[in-house]
Design a protein around this motif. Structure first.
Motif, PDB file in Angstrom:
ATOM      1  N   ALA A  96      21.892 -10.841  10.929  1.00 31.94           N
ATOM      2  CA  ALA A  96      21.845 -12.239  10.498  1.00 31.94           C
ATOM      3  C   ALA A  96      20.559 -12.596   9.750  1.00 31.94           C
ATOM      4  N   ILE A  97      19.554 -11.718   9.811  1.00 24.01           N
ATOM      5  CA  ILE A  97      18.244 -12.020   9.217  1.00 24.01           C
ATOM      6  C   ILE A  97      18.018 -11.151   7.993  1.00 24.01           C
ATOM      7  N   GLY A  98      17.545 -11.763   6.929  1.00 24.97           N
ATOM      8  CA  GLY A  98      17.128 -11.032   5.734  1.00 24.97           C
ATOM      9  C   GLY A  98      15.631 -11.163   5.590  1.00 24.97           C
ATOM     10  N   LEU A  99      14.919 -10.070   5.574  1.00 20.48           N
ATOM     11  CA  LEU A  99      13.460 -10.070   5.446  1.00 20.48           C
ATOM     12  C   LEU A  99      13.090  -9.627   4.039  1.00 20.48           C
ATOM     13  N   VAL A 100      12.283 -10.425   3.370  1.00 18.15           N
ATOM     14  CA  VAL A 100      11.769 -10.065   2.052  1.00 18.15           C
ATOM     15  C   VAL A 100      10.265  -9.882   2.211  1.00 18.15           C
ATOM     16  N   PRO A 101       9.791  -8.641   2.208  1.00 21.66           N
ATOM     17  CA  PRO A 101       8.362  -8.414   2.409  1.00 21.66           C
ATOM     18  C   PRO A 101       7.525  -8.960   1.248  1.00 21.66           C
ATOM     19  N   GLN A 102       6.281  -9.282   1.556  1.00 20.64           N
ATOM     20  CA  GLN A 102       5.380  -9.809   0.523  1.00 20.64           C
ATOM     21  C   GLN A 102       5.140  -8.778  -0.565  1.00 20.64           C
ATOM     22  N   GLU A 103       4.910  -7.549  -0.156  1.00 21.00           N
ATOM     23  CA  GLU A 103       4.744  -6.460  -1.121  1.00 21.00           C
ATOM     24  C   GLU A 103       5.948  -5.552  -1.027  1.00 21.00           C
ATOM     25  N   HIS A 104       6.566  -5.320  -2.152  1.00 20.08           N
ATOM     26  CA  HIS A 104       7.725  -4.428  -2.194  1.00 20.08           C
ATOM     27  C   HIS A 104       7.198  -3.038  -2.542  1.00 20.08           C
ATOM     28  N   THR A 105       7.390  -2.078  -1.654  1.00 24.10           N
ATOM     29  CA  THR A 105       6.743  -0.781  -1.811  1.00 24.10           C
ATOM     30  C   THR A 105       7.599   0.278  -2.493  1.00 24.10           C
ATOM     31  N   THR A 106       8.691  -0.124  -3.116  1.00 20.28           N
ATOM     32  CA  THR A 106       9.478   0.856  -3.856  1.00 20.28           C
ATOM     33  C   THR A 106       8.958   0.942  -5.286  1.00 20.28           C
ATOM     34  N   ASP A 107       9.555   1.777  -6.065  1.00 24.33           N
ATOM     35  CA  ASP A 107       9.162   1.972  -7.456  1.00 24.33           C
ATOM     36  C   ASP A 107       9.287   0.659  -8.234  1.00 24.33           C
ATOM     37  N   ALA A 108       8.241   0.289  -8.965  1.00 25.12           N
ATOM     38  CA  ALA A 108       8.234  -0.972  -9.723  1.00 25.12           C
ATOM     39  C   ALA A 108       9.337  -1.024 -10.779  1.00 25.12           C
ATOM     40  N   PHE A 109       9.804   0.134 -11.215  1.00 22.87           N
ATOM     41  CA  PHE A 109      10.831   0.180 -12.258  1.00 22.87           C
ATOM     42  C   PHE A 109      12.200   0.531 -11.692  1.00 22.87           C
ATOM     43  N   GLU A 110      12.342   0.436 -10.380  1.00 21.89           N
ATOM     44  CA  GLU A 110      13.611   0.735  -9.740  1.00 21.89           C
ATOM     45  C   GLU A 110      14.656  -0.314 -10.122  1.00 21.89           C
ATOM     46  N   ARG A 111      15.879   0.128 -10.282  1.00 25.55           N
ATOM     47  CA  ARG A 111      16.969  -0.788 -10.618  1.00 25.55           C
ATOM     48  C   ARG A 111      17.290  -1.680  -9.411  1.00 25.55           C
ATOM     49  N   VAL A 112      17.724  -2.903  -9.675  1.00 24.10           N
ATOM     50  CA  VAL A 112      18.100  -3.836  -8.611  1.00 24.10           C
ATOM     51  C   VAL A 112      19.174  -3.207  -7.722  1.00 24.10           C
ATOM     52  N   TRP A 113      20.115  -2.516  -8.332  1.00 21.15           N
ATOM     53  CA  TRP A 113      21.186  -1.831  -7.598  1.00 21.15           C
ATOM     54  C   TRP A 113      20.598  -0.922  -6.507  1.00 21.15           C
ATOM     55  N   ASP A 114      19.582  -0.131  -6.869  1.00 17.43           N
ATOM     56  CA  ASP A 114      18.967   0.796  -5.919  1.00 17.43           C
ATOM     57  C   ASP A 114      18.224   0.055  -4.808  1.00 17.43           C
ATOM     58  N   THR A 115      17.576  -1.045  -5.164  1.00 15.83           N
ATOM     59  CA  THR A 115      16.854  -1.833  -4.165  1.00 15.83           C
ATOM     60  C   THR A 115      17.815  -2.443  -3.157  1.00 15.83           C
ATOM     61  N   VAL A 116      18.946  -2.974  -3.631  1.00 18.47           N
ATOM     62  CA  VAL A 116      19.943  -3.548  -2.734  1.00 18.47           C
ATOM     63  C   VAL A 116      20.537  -2.462  -1.844  1.00 18.47           C
TER      64      VAL A 116
END
Length: 135
Positions: A96-116
């Motif tokens: 039920a909870i969605g957490l959006v961290p302050q710093e996203h530690t994945t690749d800066a050029f990663e596609r939205v699809w991959d992040t989801v």
């Protein structure tokens, strides 16, 4: 309400807007070394409210969020999300909870699809390209 697809069940609730979606009572966290990171926090967040946690470094903001999201176990107190206890009903509350961290530690050029896709995995949800395409 019906699920968007057979593989994406919706969370069913019996709460009203007046009921808190998150309820925190007497929440404390003391780490093994004796550091008390959170001291008896009480808070209610109602459905539809927007909340900002502000405070100086060391005030317990990150600890509070980490406990609510199930990342850190509390030393004492209770947290319920949509009427479910975060310790006893951890699968329901984490879904039920969605957490959006302050710093996203994945690749800066990663596609939205991959992040989801990564985020779904963090919450124990299987890959579902059809669902991601719809959203």
């Amino acid at each position: 309400m019906s699920p968007k697809s057979a593989s994406e069940p919706m969370l069913q609730t019996s709460t009203t807007i007046a009921d808190p979606i998150v309820s925190i009572a007497g929440l404390s966290k003391t780490y093994a070394g004796g550091h008390q990171a959170l001291k008896s926090a009480d808070l209610e967040i109602r459905r539809g409210e927007i909340l900002a946690l502000l405070g100086p470094n060391g005030a317990g903001k990150t600890t509070l969020i980490s406990i609510v999201c199930g990342i850190v176990r509390p030393s004492s107190g209770t947290v319920t999300v949509d009427g479910h206890d975060i310790v006893r009903d951890y699968r329901h509350t984490r879904a039920a909870i969605g957490l959006v961290p302050q710093e996203h530690t994945t690749d800066a050029f990663e596609r939205v699809w991959d992040t989801v896709t990564l985020s779904r995995g963090l919450f124990g949800k299987p890959k579902n390209p059809a669902h991601i395409e719809r959203i």
